[in-house]
Scaffold this motif. Structure first.
Motif, PDB file in Angstrom:
ATOM      1  N   CYS A 147       0.838  -1.204   0.000  1.00 35.50           N
ATOM      2  CA  CYS A 147       0.000   0.000   0.000  1.00 35.50           C
ATOM      3  C   CYS A 147       0.874   1.256   0.000  1.00 35.50           C
ATOM      4  CB  CYS A 147      -0.879  -0.002   1.253  1.00 35.50           C
ATOM      5  SG  CYS A 147      -1.919   1.444   1.392  1.00 35.50           S
ATOM      6  N   GLN A 149      -0.408   4.277   0.818  1.00 36.01           N
ATOM      7  CA  GLN A 149      -0.966   5.271   1.731  1.00 36.01           C
ATOM      8  C   GLN A 149      -0.119   5.326   3.010  1.00 36.01           C
ATOM      9  OE1 GLN A 149      -3.194   7.346   0.941  1.00 36.01           O
ATOM     10  NE2 GLN A 149      -3.934   6.392  -0.946  1.00 36.01           N
ATOM     11  N   THR A 150      -0.369   6.355   3.825  1.00 29.94           N
ATOM     12  CA  THR A 150       0.433   6.523   5.053  1.00 29.94           C
ATOM     13  C   THR A 150      -0.463   6.772   6.267  1.00 29.94           C
ATOM     14  OG1 THR A 150       0.511   8.864   4.542  1.00 29.94           O
ATOM     15  CG2 THR A 150       2.384   7.513   3.771  1.00 29.94           C
ATOM     16  N   CYS A 151      -1.548   6.037   6.372  1.00 30.05           N
ATOM     17  CA  CYS A 151      -2.453   6.230   7.499  1.00 30.05           C
ATOM     18  C   CYS A 151      -1.645   6.067   8.789  1.00 30.05           C
ATOM     19  CB  CYS A 151      -3.596   5.233   7.439  1.00 30.05           C
ATOM     20  SG  CYS A 151      -4.428   5.240   5.838  1.00 30.05           S
ATOM     21  N   PHE A 153      -2.147   5.268  11.818  1.00 26.65           N
ATOM     22  CA  PHE A 153      -2.391   4.187  12.790  1.00 26.65           C
ATOM     23  C   PHE A 153      -1.979   2.823  12.227  1.00 26.65           C
ATOM     24  CE2 PHE A 153      -6.125   5.149  10.243  1.00 26.65           C
ATOM     25  CZ  PHE A 153      -6.333   3.943   9.608  1.00 26.65           C
ATOM     26  N   CYS A 154      -1.485   2.794  10.993  1.00 33.04           N
ATOM     27  CA  CYS A 154      -1.320   1.513  10.296  1.00 33.04           C
ATOM     28  C   CYS A 154       0.139   1.202   9.976  1.00 33.04           C
ATOM     29  CB  CYS A 154      -2.112   1.565   8.983  1.00 33.04           C
ATOM     30  SG  CYS A 154      -1.984   0.039   8.032  1.00 33.04           S
ATOM     31  N   ILE A 156       0.855  -1.592   8.048  1.00 37.68           N
ATOM     32  CA  ILE A 156       0.845  -2.556   6.928  1.00 37.68           C
ATOM     33  C   ILE A 156       1.860  -2.183   5.842  1.00 37.68           C
ATOM     34  CG2 ILE A 156      -0.560  -3.471   5.037  1.00 37.68           C
ATOM     35  CD1 ILE A 156      -2.895  -3.634   7.001  1.00 37.68           C
ATOM     36  N   PRO A 157       1.940  -0.886   5.421  1.00 39.27           N
ATOM     37  CA  PRO A 157       2.951  -0.569   4.398  1.00 39.27           C
ATOM     38  C   PRO A 157       4.368  -0.953   4.840  1.00 39.27           C
ATOM     39  CG  PRO A 157       1.361   1.202   4.584  1.00 39.27           C
ATOM     40  CD  PRO A 157       1.081   0.275   5.716  1.00 39.27           C
ATOM     41  N   GLN A 191      -4.649  -4.715   0.012  1.00 46.13           N
ATOM     42  CA  GLN A 191      -4.629  -3.685   1.057  1.00 46.13           C
ATOM     43  C   GLN A 191      -5.347  -2.435   0.574  1.00 46.13           C
ATOM     44  OE1 GLN A 191      -1.605  -5.618   0.996  1.00 46.13           O
ATOM     45  NE2 GLN A 191      -2.406  -6.511   2.870  1.00 46.13           N
ATOM     46  N   TYR A 236     -10.258   2.175  -0.413  1.00 44.45           N
ATOM     47  CA  TYR A 236      -9.951   3.505   0.124  1.00 44.45           C
ATOM     48  C   TYR A 236     -10.940   4.445  -0.553  1.00 44.45           C
ATOM     49  CZ  TYR A 236      -6.723   7.233   1.651  1.00 44.45           C
ATOM     50  OH  TYR A 236      -6.153   8.317   2.264  1.00 44.45           O
ATOM     51  N   ARG A 274      -5.980  10.711   6.785  1.00 49.70           N
ATOM     52  CA  ARG A 274      -7.027  10.116   5.965  1.00 49.70           C
ATOM     53  C   ARG A 274      -7.867  11.232   5.356  1.00 49.70           C
ATOM     54  NH1 ARG A 274      -7.638   4.590   5.076  1.00 49.70           N
ATOM     55  NH2 ARG A 274      -9.861   4.970   4.849  1.00 49.70           N
TER      56      ARG A 274
HETATM   57  S1  SF4 Z   1      -5.093   1.511   6.612  1.00 49.89           S
HETATM   58 FE1  SF4 Z   1      -5.209   0.600   4.601  1.00 49.89          FE
HETATM   59  S2  SF4 Z   1      -4.912   2.306   3.191  1.00 49.89           S
HETATM   60 FE2  SF4 Z   1      -4.148   2.974   5.179  1.00 49.89          FE
HETATM   61  S3  SF4 Z   1      -1.976   2.498   5.171  1.00 49.89           S
HETATM   62 FE3  SF4 Z   1      -3.044   0.768   6.108  1.00 49.89          FE
HETATM   63  S4  SF4 Z   1      -3.366  -0.680   4.427  1.00 49.89           S
HETATM   64 FE4  SF4 Z   1      -2.921   1.343   3.533  1.00 49.89          FE
END
Ligand code: SF4
Length: 438
Positions: A147, A149-151, A153-154, A156-157, A191, A236, A274
């Motif tokens: 992903c 994106q740079t949310c 709280f996340c 995952i990236p 994602q 998203y 976001r």
């Molecule tokens: S919440 Fe979803 S869109 Fe945002 S960084 Fe994490 S995987 Fe990416």
């Protein structure tokens, strides 16, 4: 020589499940036997989840149990990204690798449980669509990894890297193979599903000799022509998502939008990095319902984000009240290691998080119950998942497996998983429906 046995534990989200399916398929192709027991297994593979602290705790407990019960354990998946996290826990682990590390996992299996199958026909034991961990009538189609994106709280990236889209030709060939194998429902996952193809600049590809762009719109049109339910997950809220609604209105794809909004206070959404225009989101929801009145909107929210005040939370409740969403998930903010948001001031106390979570879920349950009451008397198409003593359990287009509601069907008819039946709805609670065959 008897083929060695491998035990496999798959934790986490559907994207991790697809990774497990790929490793299991390779193990079967190479002739290994898959066993559901610790006892007698030459080793155990644990595909871990590192999304939030609760998931990490479950992964660590599972690794611990496998070590106690079997002693030879290979760890892979999101928690394997930082292998010191694992070796710190227990240095008896044979090998640690991150998500999608199929080659590394197989290399570790070859090292610690070498096996050379006597002959190739083993290949034929593996179905063309590979080993699936879902029931035969539905399957996940993972369209990209990572992903951009740079949310805040996340993480995952940081675990799964930047967005990499799979070639659309490969995807459509896989999807057609699944449909030919009897799949009635394709769950499109990644994602960041809506961003499909952006990393390839939406490059032109070919499928069945026809040129086709690597983009979510074109992918959904092609999948929609395969005559099965096609369900979209993890969107998203990009503006171009609106273009998919006409496909839903024409029932080309399931009128189902899984689109996390995460919060409704512009100030909190800004801190989350976001999209923050809640009024615009409400207008878009109204437009979606105008184009496709039956659209089922699923969303996810976080309560207790650092800095969240009573006022911010009230805004979230007001949004939920106004948006009248069909399916809603809610998480209490989890300060998982590596999340930027952990550095933000004014963390919310756990008891406040719990209070807000309870209040939020209570409100949404009332909304969901009222919406499902409106379905009483209607006739719904239901995909059968399970046969029971009183009849069967299934799902409508508005119910994704494992996360949404179910339809409980009272019938003497001999049904099978994967059957599609018409059901007249006679009852409802806050999540499920009840009815009889029409
Ligand atoms: S919440 Fe979803 S869109 Fe945002 S960084 Fe994490 S995987 Fe990416």
């Amino acid at each position: 020589m008897h083929p060695p046995k491998v035990g496999f534990i798959s934790l986490g989200c559907p994207k991790a499940l697809v990774d497990s399916e790929r490793i299991l398929t390779q193990l079967r192709i190479e002739g290994y036997e898959i066993t559901p027991k610790y006892k007698g297994a030459g080793l155990i593979i644990v595909n871990t989840c590192g999304f939030i602290d609760a998931a990490k705790a479950e992964s660590i407990a599972t690794i611990g149990e496998a070590l106690e019960e079997n002693g030879r354990v290979i760890v892979t998946g999101c928690m394997g990204v930082r292998d010191d996290d694992i070796s710190k826990i227990d240095d008896r682990v044979l090998s640690v690798s991150g998500p999608q590390a199929y080659e590394q996992v197989m290399a570790a299996v070859h090292e610690h449980l070498p096996y050379q199958a006597q002959h190739d026909p083993l290949q034929s034991l593996v179905p063309p669509q590979g080993i699936k961990l879902t029931p035969r009538h539905y399957a996940y189609l993972k369209i990209s990894e990572g992903c951009n994106q740079t949310c805040s709280f996340c993480i995952i990236p940081s675990m799964r890297g930047r967005l990499v889209s799979r070639p659309i030709g490969d995807l459509l060939t896989e999807a057609q193979g699944l449909v030919n194998a009897g799949v009635k429902e394709l769950l499109v996952i990644s994602q960041d599903t809506g961003a499909y193809g952006v990393d390839t600049k939406y490059k032109m590809d070919f499928w069945n000799g026809q040129p086709i762009k690597t983009r979510i719109q074109e992918l959904m049109v092609a999948l929609g022509n395969m005559g099965v339910w096609v369900r979209l997950h993890y969107l998203y809220p990009y503006p171009h998502i609106d273009k998919l609604l006409p496909l839903m209105a024409e029932n080309k794809i399931a009128p189902y939008l899984d689109i996390p909004f995460q919060h409704a206070s512009p100030r909190i959404l800004k801190l989350m990095k976001r999209p923050g225009d809640t009024d615009k989101i409400l207008k878009r929801i109204a437009k979606w319902r105008e184009i496709c009145p039956d659209v089922c909107i699923r969303s996810t929210f976080i309560v207790g984000f650092p800095g969240e005040t009573d006022e911010d939370f009230e805004m979230l409740l007001d949004f939920i009240e106004e948006a009248q969403l069909d399916r809603v998930g809610c998480f209490q903010y989890s300060p998982v290691d590596g999340a930027d948001a952990n550095e933000l001031p004014s963390p919310v106390a756990d008891e406040i998080k719990q209070q807000r979570f309870d209040q939020f879920m209570q409100l949404q349950q009332q909304i969901s119950a009222a919406k499902l009451q409106n379905k009483i008397g209607s006739i719904q198409q239901v995909l059968i998942d399970e046969i029971t003593d009183f009849g069967a359990i299934g799902r409508t287009y508005a119910d994704a497996p494992e996360i949404d509601g179910q339809v409980h069907i009272e019938t003497d008819l001999a049904l099978n998983p994967g059957d599609m039946v018409s059901v007249r709805i006679a009852g409802a609670d806050e999540y499920d429906l009840w009815g009889g065959i029409e």
